[in-house]
Design a protein around this motif. Structure first.
Motif, PDB file in Angstrom:
ATOM      1  N   ALA A  32       0.829  -1.210   0.000  1.00 12.21           N
ATOM      2  CA  ALA A  32       0.000   0.000   0.000  1.00 12.21           C
ATOM      3  C   ALA A  32       0.860   1.256   0.000  1.00 12.21           C
ATOM      4  N   LEU A  33       1.911   1.273   0.815  1.00 12.29           N
ATOM      5  CA  LEU A  33       2.775   2.459   0.892  1.00 12.29           C
ATOM      6  C   LEU A  33       3.517   2.679  -0.424  1.00 12.29           C
ATOM      7  N   LYS A  34       3.902   1.599  -1.079  1.00  9.61           N
ATOM      8  CA  LYS A  34       4.715   1.750  -2.294  1.00  9.61           C
ATOM      9  C   LYS A  34       3.873   2.057  -3.521  1.00  9.61           C
ATOM     10  N   SER A  35       2.642   1.554  -3.575  1.00  7.36           N
ATOM     11  CA  SER A  35       1.877   1.673  -4.819  1.00  7.36           C
ATOM     12  C   SER A  35       0.664   2.587  -4.744  1.00  7.36           C
ATOM     13  N   ARG A  36       0.139   2.852  -3.547  1.00  8.14           N
ATOM     14  CA  ARG A  36      -1.132   3.567  -3.460  1.00  8.14           C
ATOM     15  C   ARG A  36      -1.056   4.889  -2.701  1.00  8.14           C
ATOM     16  N   VAL A  37      -0.340   4.920  -1.599  1.00  9.66           N
ATOM     17  CA  VAL A  37      -0.302   6.127  -0.772  1.00  9.66           C
ATOM     18  C   VAL A  37       0.700   7.115  -1.362  1.00  9.66           C
ATOM     19  N   LYS A  38       0.253   8.336  -1.568  1.00  9.57           N
ATOM     20  CA  LYS A  38       1.109   9.396  -2.098  1.00  9.57           C
ATOM     21  C   LYS A  38       1.332  10.469  -1.027  1.00  9.57           C
ATOM     22  N   LYS A  39       2.350  11.271  -1.224  1.00 12.85           N
ATOM     23  CA  LYS A  39       2.659  12.326  -0.253  1.00 12.85           C
ATOM     24  C   LYS A  39       1.487  13.285  -0.096  1.00 12.85           C
ATOM     25  N   ALA A  40       0.783  13.513  -1.195  1.00 13.68           N
ATOM     26  CA  ALA A  40      -0.359  14.433  -1.145  1.00 13.68           C
ATOM     27  C   ALA A  40      -1.502  13.879  -0.302  1.00 13.68           C
ATOM     28  N   ASP A  41      -1.509  12.565  -0.033  1.00 13.75           N
ATOM     29  CA  ASP A  41      -2.577  11.948   0.761  1.00 13.75           C
ATOM     30  C   ASP A  41      -2.408  12.200   2.258  1.00 13.75           C
ATOM     31  N   LEU A  42      -1.223  12.635   2.660  1.00 16.15           N
ATOM     32  CA  LEU A  42      -0.947  12.823   4.086  1.00 16.15           C
ATOM     33  C   LEU A  42      -1.479  14.161   4.581  1.00 16.15           C
ATOM     34  N   PRO A  43      -1.936  14.244   5.823  1.00 15.11           N
ATOM     35  CA  PRO A  43      -2.131  13.136   6.774  1.00 15.11           C
ATOM     36  C   PRO A  43      -3.254  12.198   6.310  1.00 15.11           C
ATOM     37  N   LEU A  44      -3.042  10.897   6.581  1.00 20.85           N
ATOM     38  CA  LEU A  44      -3.967   9.860   6.137  1.00 20.85           C
ATOM     39  C   LEU A  44      -4.518   9.114   7.345  1.00 20.85           C
ATOM     40  N   LEU A  45      -5.853   9.050   7.437  1.00 23.37           N
ATOM     41  CA  LEU A  45      -6.457   8.316   8.539  1.00 23.37           C
ATOM     42  C   LEU A  45      -5.970   6.869   8.527  1.00 23.37           C
ATOM     43  N   THR A  46      -5.629   6.344   9.692  1.00 22.62           N
ATOM     44  CA  THR A  46      -5.167   4.962   9.761  1.00 22.62           C
ATOM     45  C   THR A  46      -6.257   3.989   9.311  1.00 22.62           C
ATOM     46  N   SER A  47      -7.504   4.334   9.599  1.00 23.00           N
ATOM     47  CA  SER A  47      -8.611   3.473   9.156  1.00 23.00           C
ATOM     48  C   SER A  47      -8.716   3.450   7.641  1.00 23.00           C
ATOM     49  N   THR A  48      -8.388   4.583   6.994  1.00 19.70           N
ATOM     50  CA  THR A  48      -8.405   4.635   5.529  1.00 19.70           C
ATOM     51  C   THR A  48      -7.260   3.823   4.950  1.00 19.70           C
ATOM     52  N   LEU A  49      -6.108   3.866   5.609  1.00 17.48           N
ATOM     53  CA  LEU A  49      -4.974   3.063   5.155  1.00 17.48           C
ATOM     54  C   LEU A  49      -5.348   1.588   5.119  1.00 17.48           C
TER      55      LEU A  49
ATOM     56  N   ARG B  71      12.865  -1.394   3.670  1.00 18.64           N
ATOM     57  CA  ARG B  71      11.776  -2.356   3.532  1.00 18.64           C
ATOM     58  C   ARG B  71      10.807  -1.934   2.424  1.00 18.64           C
ATOM     59  N   ILE B  72      10.678  -0.622   2.213  1.00 17.33           N
ATOM     60  CA  ILE B  72       9.805  -0.145   1.132  1.00 17.33           C
ATOM     61  C   ILE B  72      10.538  -0.217  -0.206  1.00 17.33           C
ATOM     62  N   THR B  73      11.779   0.258  -0.235  1.00 14.27           N
ATOM     63  CA  THR B  73      12.513   0.287  -1.507  1.00 14.27           C
ATOM     64  C   THR B  73      12.801  -1.110  -2.042  1.00 14.27           C
ATOM     65  N   SER B  74      12.992  -2.080  -1.141  1.00 10.69           N
ATOM     66  CA  SER B  74      13.312  -3.440  -1.597  1.00 10.69           C
ATOM     67  C   SER B  74      12.072  -4.263  -1.916  1.00 10.69           C
ATOM     68  N   PHE B  75      10.916  -3.728  -1.561  1.00 11.99           N
ATOM     69  CA  PHE B  75       9.686  -4.485  -1.816  1.00 11.99           C
ATOM     70  C   PHE B  75       9.343  -4.430  -3.295  1.00 11.99           C
ATOM     71  N   ILE B  76       9.134  -5.588  -3.881  1.00  7.11           N
ATOM     72  CA  ILE B  76       8.770  -5.677  -5.293  1.00  7.11           C
ATOM     73  C   ILE B  76       7.276  -5.987  -5.391  1.00  7.11           C
ATOM     74  N   ILE B  77       6.557  -5.135  -6.113  1.00  6.28           N
ATOM     75  CA  ILE B  77       5.107  -5.301  -6.231  1.00  6.28           C
ATOM     76  C   ILE B  77       4.813  -6.501  -7.117  1.00  6.28           C
ATOM     77  N   PRO B  78       4.054  -7.467  -6.612  1.00  2.00           N
ATOM     78  CA  PRO B  78       3.735  -8.647  -7.420  1.00  2.00           C
ATOM     79  C   PRO B  78       2.824  -8.294  -8.589  1.00  2.00           C
ATOM     80  N   GLU B  79       2.830  -9.158  -9.581  1.00  3.82           N
ATOM     81  CA  GLU B  79       1.896  -9.008 -10.694  1.00  3.82           C
ATOM     82  C   GLU B  79       0.485  -9.271 -10.181  1.00  3.82           C
TER      83      GLU B  79
END
Length: 587
Positions: A271-288, A354-362
């Motif tokens: 979610a952090l690598k593919s969906r959440v953007k800087k413009a989304d912050l602050p982001l409700l934890t429930s929304t995350l 942990r974010i940079t090394s995470f590879i998004i699966p197909e």
């Protein structure tokens, strides 16, 4: 008994002696209730009213009202609990289970026939003829009806589950229920995982001679029976989808809690690598969790074992706040309480290893899977086209072009036919090519009565607009691999409403999912996990053979993401999205 309006004879406050007698009667009638429970049901000081009424068939009934709700009713010196009482004490009576669509028939006064029962793996509850029973729906233990067994359990099994099983006295949504606060059944999880006797491919549900065929087909994989109604089954993932993704074999060999911990972290990083953007912050934890992490899980089923759903309660963290504290200690995110009781993510360290090394699966090819019959198929939104249907009073205008009453035409076809009719009959005004002279056929088709002798000509655009307005609307729905379905009228959009319940509680209600090929039970299952809120599927009021999904709280934001992003339905076919909660506000 209460399917139709009853007549109230009197309503009085109960006397002290009668209150004590009622307590004693309740203790005898329902011996499983403890002393404290009886005292809570029949309070000592709170107002308790006795309502005497006549049911529509003339039966004299005494109803006991407490807190504005009917809690008990008495018929021929026998006490019966209402659904309001059973929601507080769901184990008060032996409970039998049926399907949500059956409830609509019960509310109308039908008795429950045995083919409509859902048989759990442990078998049916043991009852004798004449015993008082509760009726619940698949997936929710909250009773929706009170009934009397028409035969013993042994007789039911001997009959092969055929014939009338229960005489229904009172149901959710009947007139007795309407005399209370009209609240909906709470979501009460089954004592064990709901299963069904799926050896039978078809169960014929008979309600007073009204036969309805319900498909209960199931399939067995790896020794497990997967229920088609309201369940999801997800495919195994290949092990090479990500250098950090959890392999199927490694997950299967680990305890469930450890599996869920790894699944939770995978969805978090995804979610952090593919969906959440800087413009989304602050982001409700429930929304995350509800919008981003569950969306990642839903699209990438490859993280967990087959059928594994993301459920934070099954992890070692138990709560989202505790999990995010752990992630904050690893310096991946920063969490703050910007509003009282509402936590938000205010910063994300996107350069964390942990974010940079995470590879998004197909994406899994079977994400967005919904159940249809006994097969799993990727959901694709239907192709919807709008048409016009020729009514009887306009047949003469279209018959020369080979069309008759009931013919369906696209808007462009209508324009071509009208233009051809005008030119063929020399109706274009000689002095002004923008005007059309109206002959008797056009007058009858498009003019109002008061215009018949006053309007002789119309501009082209006005003529075409009037013709389209006087045709009947129709639409065509085509699902992939299926024949088109043409229906008259306007297509009903998916309707999302926010309704107020007792004690200022809100519920989100969504209707008309079936029109777009969506199974309400499957949608409810996804939303329950994504929103971490209780859901229930009930018959939609005023709609034949249609179900509605209710979700606790304002979940319109999650619904919008599911329908627009995951199912890719056009926004024009969804109404009510504007009622989503504003960012930062409590639901």
């Amino acid at each position: 008994m209460f399917a139709k309006t009853f007549r109230v004879k009197s309503s009085t406050a109960i006397k002290g002696s009668d209150r004590r007698k009622l307590r004693a009667d309740v203790t005898v009638a329902f011996p499983t209730l403890g002393t404290d429970q009886v005292s809570k049901l029949i309070p000592g000081k709170e107002e308790l009213n006795v309502v005497k009424l006549y049911a529509h068939k003339g039966d004299a009934v005494t109803v006991y009202m407490s807190g504005g709700n009917p809690i008990l009713f008495e018929l021929e010196k026998n006490l019966y609990p209402t659904v309001y009482t059973l929601w507080s004490y769901p184990d008060l009576l032996p409970a039998f289970t049926t399907w949500p669509l059956v409830l609509e028939k019960l509310v109308r006064g039908a008795d429950l026939m045995l083919p409509g029962l859902v048989v759990p793996p442990a078998g049916l509850p043991q009852v004798q003829k004449g015993d008082l029973c509760a009726i619940a729906l698949v997936g929710n233990r909250a009773p929706v009806a009170v009934a009397v067994a028409a035969m013993s359990t042994a007789q039911m099994l001997t009959s092969g589950l055929k014939g009338r099983g229960f005489s229904v006295l009172h149901t959710y949504q009947d007139h007795l229920w309407h005399s209370g606060d009209k609240s909906s059944p709470p979501a009460i999880a089954p004592l064990a995982v709901d299963s069904t006797d799926l050896n039978e491919e078809k169960v014929d549900l008979a309600l007073h001679g009204d036969l309805r065929s319900l498909s209960l087909e199931g399939k067995e994989e790896n020794g497990k029976v997967h229920q088609v109604f309201g369940e999801h089954s997800f495919p195994e993932a290949s092990e090479d989808t990500s250098s950090r993704a959890v392999s199927q074999d490694s997950l299967d060999s680990k305890p469930l809690q450890e599996q869920m911990d790894e699944l939770l972290q995978q969805c978090f990083l995804h979610a952090l690598k593919s969906r959440v953007k800087k413009a989304d912050l602050p982001l409700l934890t429930s929304t995350l969790l509800g919008s981003h992490m569950f969306s990642c899980w839903y699209r990438m089923h490859c993280y967990g074992p087959e059928g594994q759903q993301l459920d934070i309660k099954k992890s070692s963290y138990k709560k989202l706040s505790k999990f995010l504290q752990h992630m904050q200690q690893e310096q991946i995110v920063q969490v703050k309480e910007l509003n009282k009781g509402v936590e938000s993510i205010v910063a994300v360290n996107w350069k964390h290893p942990r974010i940079t090394s995470f590879i998004i699966p197909e994406p899994s090819p079977t994400s967005q899977t919904i159940q249809e019959g006994s097969r799993e198929q990727p959901y694709h939104p239907p192709d919807i086209k709008f048409f016009y249907c020729v009514p009887a009073n306009m047949t003469q205008l279209f018959q020369e072009s080979g069309h008759k009453k009931g013919s369906t035409l696209e808007g462009s076809e209508v324009r071509v036919i009208i233009i051809d009719y005008v030119k063929r009959n020399n109706l274009v005004d000689a002095n002004n090519k923008n005007l059309v002279k109206l002959d008797p056929v056009l007058c009858d088709c498009i003019l109002e009565k008061n215009e018949q002798h006053t309007v002789m000509k119309l501009p082209w655009d006005n003529l075409l607009t009037r013709c389209l307005e006087n045709l009947q609307p129709a639409y065509q729905v085509t699902f992939p691999g299926q024949e088109p379905i043409v229906k008259k009228g306007k297509i009903c959009p998916i309707d999302i409403t926010l309704e107020q319940r007792t004690y200022n509680k809100k519920v989100t209600v969504v209707r008309n999912l079936e029109t777009y090929g969506l199974d309400p039970c499957s949608v409810a299952d996804i939303l329950q996990q994504r929103c971490q809120a209780s859901t229930i599927v009930t018959p939609a009021p005023g709609a034949k053979d249609s179900l509605q999904v209710q979700i606790q709280g304002n979940q319109i934001h999650h619904l919008g993401q599911l329908l627009l992003e995951d199912y890719r339905l056009p926004r024009k076919h969804i109404q009510g999205l504007e009622k989503a909660p504003k960012p930062g506000k409590k639901k």
